[in-house]
Design an enzyme around this catalytic site. Structure first.
Site, PDB file in Angstrom:
ATOM      1  N   ASP A  68       0.851  -1.214   0.000  1.00  0.00           N
ATOM      2  CA  ASP A  68       0.000   0.000   0.000  1.00  0.00           C
ATOM      3  C   ASP A  68       0.876   1.250   0.000  1.00  0.00           C
ATOM      4  O   ASP A  68       0.572   2.243  -0.653  1.00  0.00           O
ATOM      5  CB  ASP A  68      -0.911   0.037   1.249  1.00  0.00           C
ATOM      6  CG  ASP A  68      -2.075  -0.948   1.154  1.00  0.00           C
ATOM      7  OD1 ASP A  68      -2.311  -1.499   0.063  1.00  0.00           O
ATOM      8  OD2 ASP A  68      -2.745  -1.158   2.192  1.00  0.00           O
ATOM      9  N   ARG A  81      12.458  22.792 -32.580  1.00  0.00           N
ATOM     10  CA  ARG A  81      12.395  22.023 -33.835  1.00  0.00           C
ATOM     11  C   ARG A  81      11.499  22.738 -34.864  1.00  0.00           C
ATOM     12  O   ARG A  81      10.336  23.017 -34.582  1.00  0.00           O
ATOM     13  CB  ARG A  81      11.845  20.620 -33.546  1.00  0.00           C
ATOM     14  CG  ARG A  81      11.548  19.794 -34.779  1.00  0.00           C
ATOM     15  CD  ARG A  81      12.804  19.362 -35.477  1.00  0.00           C
ATOM     16  NE  ARG A  81      12.501  18.500 -36.628  1.00  0.00           N
ATOM     17  CZ  ARG A  81      13.409  18.112 -37.500  1.00  0.00           C
ATOM     18  NH1 ARG A  81      14.664  18.500 -37.377  1.00  0.00           N
ATOM     19  NH2 ARG A  81      13.056  17.334 -38.504  1.00  0.00           N
ATOM     20  N   GLN A 112      -1.248  22.657 -33.573  1.00  0.00           N
ATOM     21  CA  GLN A 112      -2.180  22.057 -32.607  1.00  0.00           C
ATOM     22  C   GLN A 112      -1.910  20.565 -32.377  1.00  0.00           C
ATOM     23  O   GLN A 112      -2.125  20.064 -31.278  1.00  0.00           O
ATOM     24  CB  GLN A 112      -3.619  22.244 -33.078  1.00  0.00           C
ATOM     25  CG  GLN A 112      -4.145  23.646 -32.806  1.00  0.00           C
ATOM     26  CD  GLN A 112      -5.635  23.764 -33.084  1.00  0.00           C
ATOM     27  OE1 GLN A 112      -6.216  22.936 -33.762  1.00  0.00           O
ATOM     28  NE2 GLN A 112      -6.236  24.812 -32.558  1.00  0.00           N
ATOM     29  N   ILE A 162       6.614  13.153 -30.549  1.00  0.00           N
ATOM     30  CA  ILE A 162       6.928  14.568 -30.800  1.00  0.00           C
ATOM     31  C   ILE A 162       8.359  14.716 -31.335  1.00  0.00           C
ATOM     32  O   ILE A 162       8.632  15.537 -32.194  1.00  0.00           O
ATOM     33  CB  ILE A 162       6.722  15.391 -29.500  1.00  0.00           C
ATOM     34  CG1 ILE A 162       5.229  15.491 -29.199  1.00  0.00           C
ATOM     35  CG2 ILE A 162       7.367  16.772 -29.589  1.00  0.00           C
ATOM     36  CD1 ILE A 162       4.896  16.012 -27.805  1.00  0.00           C
ATOM     37  N   GLU A 206       5.314  -3.922  -8.353  1.00  0.00           N
ATOM     38  CA  GLU A 206       4.447  -3.623  -7.186  1.00  0.00           C
ATOM     39  C   GLU A 206       2.968  -3.750  -7.558  1.00  0.00           C
ATOM     40  O   GLU A 206       2.109  -3.005  -7.070  1.00  0.00           O
ATOM     41  CB  GLU A 206       4.801  -2.270  -6.575  1.00  0.00           C
ATOM     42  CG  GLU A 206       6.251  -2.299  -6.093  1.00  0.00           C
ATOM     43  CD  GLU A 206       6.581  -1.322  -5.016  1.00  0.00           C
ATOM     44  OE1 GLU A 206       5.687  -0.988  -4.218  1.00  0.00           O
ATOM     45  OE2 GLU A 206       7.746  -0.907  -4.946  1.00  0.00           O
ATOM     46  N   SER A 251      -0.999  -3.194 -13.661  1.00  0.00           N
ATOM     47  CA  SER A 251      -2.193  -2.343 -13.769  1.00  0.00           C
ATOM     48  C   SER A 251      -3.459  -3.178 -13.553  1.00  0.00           C
ATOM     49  O   SER A 251      -4.440  -2.704 -12.969  1.00  0.00           O
ATOM     50  CB  SER A 251      -2.252  -1.680 -15.145  1.00  0.00           C
ATOM     51  OG  SER A 251      -1.179  -0.778 -15.266  1.00  0.00           O
TER      52      SER A 251
HETATM   53  N1  CAA Z   1      -3.990  -4.413   3.833  1.00  0.00           N
HETATM   54  C1  CAA Z   1      -4.253  -5.300   4.836  1.00  0.00           C
HETATM   55  N2  CAA Z   1      -4.757  -6.539   4.589  1.00  0.00           N
HETATM   56  C2  CAA Z   1      -4.975  -6.875   3.298  1.00  0.00           C
HETATM   57  C3  CAA Z   1      -4.708  -6.010   2.229  1.00  0.00           C
HETATM   58  C4  CAA Z   1      -4.197  -4.730   2.531  1.00  0.00           C
HETATM   59  N3  CAA Z   1      -3.923  -3.856   1.573  1.00  0.00           N
HETATM   60  N4  CAA Z   1      -5.020  -6.632   1.067  1.00  0.00           N
HETATM   61  C5  CAA Z   1      -5.475  -7.840   1.399  1.00  0.00           C
HETATM   62  N5  CAA Z   1      -5.455  -7.994   2.737  1.00  0.00           N
HETATM   63  C6  CAA Z   1      -5.881  -9.141   3.520  1.00  0.00           C
HETATM   64  C7  CAA Z   1      -7.371  -9.445   3.262  1.00  0.00           C
HETATM   65  O1  CAA Z   1      -8.195  -8.710   4.129  1.00  0.00           O
HETATM   66  C8  CAA Z   1      -7.432 -10.924   3.543  1.00  0.00           C
HETATM   67  O2  CAA Z   1      -7.467 -11.113   4.952  1.00  0.00           O
HETATM   68  P1  CAA Z   1      -8.031 -12.453   5.662  1.00  0.00           P
HETATM   69  O3  CAA Z   1      -6.853 -13.334   5.847  1.00  0.00           O
HETATM   70  O4  CAA Z   1      -8.550 -11.976   6.940  1.00  0.00           O
HETATM   71  O5  CAA Z   1      -9.060 -13.044   4.748  1.00  0.00           O
HETATM   72  C9  CAA Z   1      -6.094 -11.424   3.047  1.00  0.00           C
HETATM   73  O6  CAA Z   1      -5.205 -10.293   3.042  1.00  0.00           O
HETATM   74  C10 CAA Z   1      -6.148 -12.012   1.648  1.00  0.00           C
HETATM   75  O7  CAA Z   1      -6.657 -11.027   0.788  1.00  0.00           O
HETATM   76  P2  CAA Z   1      -7.187 -11.391  -0.677  1.00  0.00           P
HETATM   77  O8  CAA Z   1      -8.207 -12.487  -0.562  1.00  0.00           O
HETATM   78  O9  CAA Z   1      -7.581 -10.136  -1.349  1.00  0.00           O
HETATM   79  O10 CAA Z   1      -5.880 -12.017  -1.335  1.00  0.00           O
HETATM   80  P3  CAA Z   1      -5.607 -12.561  -2.788  1.00  0.00           P
HETATM   81  O11 CAA Z   1      -4.821 -13.780  -2.688  1.00  0.00           O
HETATM   82  O12 CAA Z   1      -6.887 -12.572  -3.580  1.00  0.00           O
HETATM   83  O13 CAA Z   1      -4.596 -11.462  -3.410  1.00  0.00           O
HETATM   84  C11 CAA Z   1      -3.952  -9.434  -4.494  1.00  0.00           C
HETATM   85  C12 CAA Z   1      -4.868 -10.146  -3.483  1.00  0.00           C
HETATM   86  C13 CAA Z   1      -4.400  -7.982  -4.423  1.00  0.00           C
HETATM   87  C14 CAA Z   1      -4.107  -9.941  -5.916  1.00  0.00           C
HETATM   88  C15 CAA Z   1      -2.475  -9.585  -4.019  1.00  0.00           C
HETATM   89  O14 CAA Z   1      -2.009 -10.884  -4.185  1.00  0.00           O
HETATM   90  C16 CAA Z   1      -1.545  -8.629  -4.743  1.00  0.00           C
HETATM   91  O15 CAA Z   1      -1.415  -7.458  -4.388  1.00  0.00           O
HETATM   92  N6  CAA Z   1      -0.832  -9.138  -5.794  1.00  0.00           N
HETATM   93  C17 CAA Z   1       0.217  -8.362  -6.420  1.00  0.00           C
HETATM   94  C18 CAA Z   1       1.524  -8.629  -5.731  1.00  0.00           C
HETATM   95  C19 CAA Z   1       2.503  -7.515  -5.919  1.00  0.00           C
HETATM   96  O16 CAA Z   1       2.164  -6.324  -5.940  1.00  0.00           O
HETATM   97  N7  CAA Z   1       3.778  -7.874  -5.982  1.00  0.00           N
HETATM   98  C20 CAA Z   1       4.812  -6.905  -6.058  1.00  0.00           C
HETATM   99  C21 CAA Z   1       6.076  -7.511  -5.624  1.00  0.00           C
HETATM  100  S1  CAA Z   1       7.207  -6.369  -4.981  1.00  0.00           S
HETATM  101  C22 CAA Z   1       7.895  -5.543  -6.260  1.00  0.00           C
HETATM  102  O17 CAA Z   1       7.443  -5.528  -7.375  1.00  0.00           O
HETATM  103  C23 CAA Z   1       9.048  -4.749  -5.809  1.00  0.00           C
HETATM  104  C24 CAA Z   1       9.913  -4.153  -6.811  1.00  0.00           C
HETATM  105  O18 CAA Z   1      10.557  -4.772  -7.609  1.00  0.00           O
HETATM  106  C25 CAA Z   1      10.108  -2.699  -6.790  1.00  0.00           C
END
Ligand code: CAA
Length: 381
Positions: free
Chosen positions: A240, A268, A279, A337, A363, A366
Site C-alpha cells: 500500500d 524544432r 495544434q 513529438i 508492485e 495495472s
Molecule cells: N492491507 C491489509 N490486509 C490486506 C490487504 C491490505 N492492503 N489486502 C489484502 N489484505 C488481507 C485481506 O483482508 C485478507 O485477509 P483475511 O486473511 O482476513 O481473509 C487477506 O489479506 C487475503 O486477501 P485477498 O483475498 O484479497 O488475497 P488474494 O490472494 O486474492 O490477493 C492481491 C490479493 C491484491 C491480488 C495480491 O495478491 C496482490 O497485491 N498481488 C500483487 C503482488 C505484488 O504487488 N507484488 C509486487 C512484488 S514487490 C515488487 O514488485 C518490488 C519491486 O521490484 C520494486
C-alpha cells in the site's frame, strides 16, 4: 483535500530537486548505458538523509512524512528512474515493514543502519511461479528451536544483489494458504543466501533485479516480523505504501517526458515554424500536463492518508494505476513529438519510454491495481 505543501515538505522537494539536477542528470544517462549500480549516488542519498526519509529521528532517520517522500522520489525520477526505485524499494518495502510492524529491538538494530545508508534493503516476495498471485509463494520456513530454516527462490528482487537487509516472505504453515505466510527480516550475509542472476531488463538499468535462492538459510526466531501467519497482510500493507513510491516515480518520468518535449517542440522547425505552433503538438503537450498534475494529486492524496495513519489501499492503487499509465502515455507521446530522433539514443525520451513501462508492472500490474480498486468500491474487501 488540503494540497498546500508545508515549509518542511517544500524544503525536502527543493533538496531532492537540487540533488537530482546536479548529480543525477549525467548519472541517469551513464547507469542506463553501462547498467552499473550507482553506488556513489546511493551513498550520497544516505548523506542527505533521503535513505531514511520517513524513519523517525529517534531511529536515525530524517523524520519527514510520506508526502515529502513522494515529492523526493518524483524529483529524483525526473533525472534517473533507476535511482528512484532503488530509494523507493529501500524505503517503502524494506524500512517501512520494520517501522510499521517490527518490535523495538528490530527497529533499534536495523533502522539506523538503513537510514544512514550503511545497509540497503530489499523486499523478497515474488517467486518464479508467484507474481500477481502473491499468496501462491512456495518458499518454506521451518522452525526448530530458536531458528527458522528457509528454503526457496525469489524473482525480480530490486536491490537484491546490493542489499544487506531483506524482508523475506515464506510459508510457516502451507495448509493455511495466505494465512500461513510469515515475514522475516534477514541479514543477507547469512550462509545460504545466494544471488543467482541479475536480470537483463528493458529499462531502469541501474537498479538491479535479481533472482535469489535460499538454501537452508538459518534465521533467528527474533527476526520474525510480527507473528507467524501475519506475513501476507504485512506484504499487502507494505505494498500500500510502496505503490505511492512507484506512483511518484511514474510522475517523475512523465514530467521528464513533458519537459523534454516542451524544449524540443520550441526549437524544432517544420513547415517554417517551431512545431510547438501546431495544434497536433500542442494537444499532446496539454494532455501530458493535465495527466501529470492529476497523477501527482492522486499520489499526494494517498501519501497524506498514510501520514494520517489511515488505510490507503484503494487510493495508493488508484495513484499507481493512473500515474504509471500516464507516464507510459507521456513517454510515448514524447517519442512521437521527437519523431525519428526520439527513437535514437541521442535523446533521453527513448529511455523514458523504456523506464515508464516497468511502472505498469512492478508492485502489482495495472490489472492488479484495477482488481484492488474494484474490490474496494464493490465492498468486497
Ligand atoms: N492491507 C491489509 N490486509 C490486506 C490487504 C491490505 N492492503 N489486502 C489484502 N489484505 C488481507 C485481506 O483482508 C485478507 O485477509 P483475511 O486473511 O482476513 O481473509 C487477506 O489479506 C487475503 O486477501 P485477498 O483475498 O484479497 O488475497 P488474494 O490472494 O486474492 O490477493 C492481491 C490479493 C491484491 C491480488 C495480491 O495478491 C496482490 O497485491 N498481488 C500483487 C503482488 C505484488 O504487488 N507484488 C509486487 C512484488 S514487490 C515488487 O514488485 C518490488 C519491486 O521490484 C520494486
Amino acid at each position: 483535500m488540503e494540497i498546500e505543501l508545508s515549509e518542511s515538505q517544500r524544503a525536502v522537494q527543493a533538496l531532492a530537486r537540487r540533488f537530482a539536477r546536479e548529480k543525477l542528470s549525467a548519472a541517469g544517462v551513464e547507469t542506463d548505458r553501462t547498467h552499473r549500480f550507482p553506488a556513489e549516488i546511493v551513498a550520497e542519498l544516505g548523506r542527505l538523509g533521503l535513505l531514511g526519509i520517513f524513519v523517525p529521528e529517534r531511529f536515525g532517520g530524517a523524520g519527514a512524512d510520506h508526502v515529502s517522500y513522494a515529492l523526493a522520489i518524483e524529483e529524483i525520477a525526473v533525472e534517473c528512474a533507476a535511482t528512484a526505485v532503488i530509494l523507493s524499494a529501500h524505503s517503502s518495502l524494506a524500512e517501512w515493514p520494520i517501522l510499521g510492524v517490527g518490535n523495538e529491538r528490530q527497529k533499534q538494530y536495523f533502522l539506523p543502519r538503513m537510514a544512514r545508508g550503511e545497509w540497503l534493503g530489499c523486499f523478497a516476495l515474488t517467486e518464479p511461479q508467484a507474481g500477481s498471485d502473491a499468496a501462491g509463494i512456495k518458499s518454506r520456513a521451518v522452525r526448530a528451536g530458536d531458528y527458522y530454516t528457509i528454503n526457496g527462490t525469489k524473482n525480480f528482487i530490486t536491490n537484491g544483489p546490493q542489499a544487506s537487509v531483506a524482508i523475506v516472505f515464506a510459508s510457516t504453515d502451507a495448509s493455511q494458504g495466505h494465512r500461513g505466510i510469515s515475514a522475516f527480516v534477514v541479514e543477507t550475509n547469512t550462509p545460504g543466501w545466494q544471488v543467482v542472476r541479475v536480470e537483463d531488463k528493458m529499462g531502469i538499468h541501474g537498479a538491479h533485479s535479481a533472482q535469489l535462492s535460499f538454501t537452508d538459510l538459518r534465521v533467528p526466531r527474533e527476526n520474525l516480523l510480527g507473528e507467524e501467519g501475519q506475513g501476507f497482510k504485512i506484504a499487502m500493507q507494505t505494498l500500500d505504501g510502496g505503490r505511492i513510491g512507484i506512483a511518484a516515480q511514474a510522475v517523475g518520468i512523465a514530467r521528464a517526458a513533458l519537459e523534454a518535449s516542451l524544449s524540443y517542440a520550441a526549437q524544432r522547425q517544420a513547415f517554417g515554424a517551431p512545431i510547438a505552433k501546431y495544434q497536433a503538438i500542442q494537444w499532446k503537450l496539454a494532455d501530458m500536463a493535465v495527466e501529470i498534475d492529476a497523477a501527482r494529486l492522486l499520489t499526494l492524496r494517498a501519501a497524506r492518508l498514510k501520514d494520517n495513519g489511515q488505510r490507503c489501499t484503494k487510493e495508493s492503487a488508484m495513484a499507481k494505476l493512473f500515474a504509471s499509465e500516464a507516464a507510459m502515455r507521456a513517454a510515448t507521446q514524447a517519442v512521437q513529438i521527437h519523431g525519428g530522433y526520439g527513437y535514437t539514443r541521442e535523446f533521453k525520451v527513448e529511455r523514458y519510454f523504456r523506464d515508464a513501462k516497468i511502472t505498469e508492472l512492478y508492485e502489482g500490474t495495472s490489472e492488479i491495481q484495477r482488481l484492488v480498486i474494484a474490490n474496494n468500491i464493490l465492498g468486497l474487501r
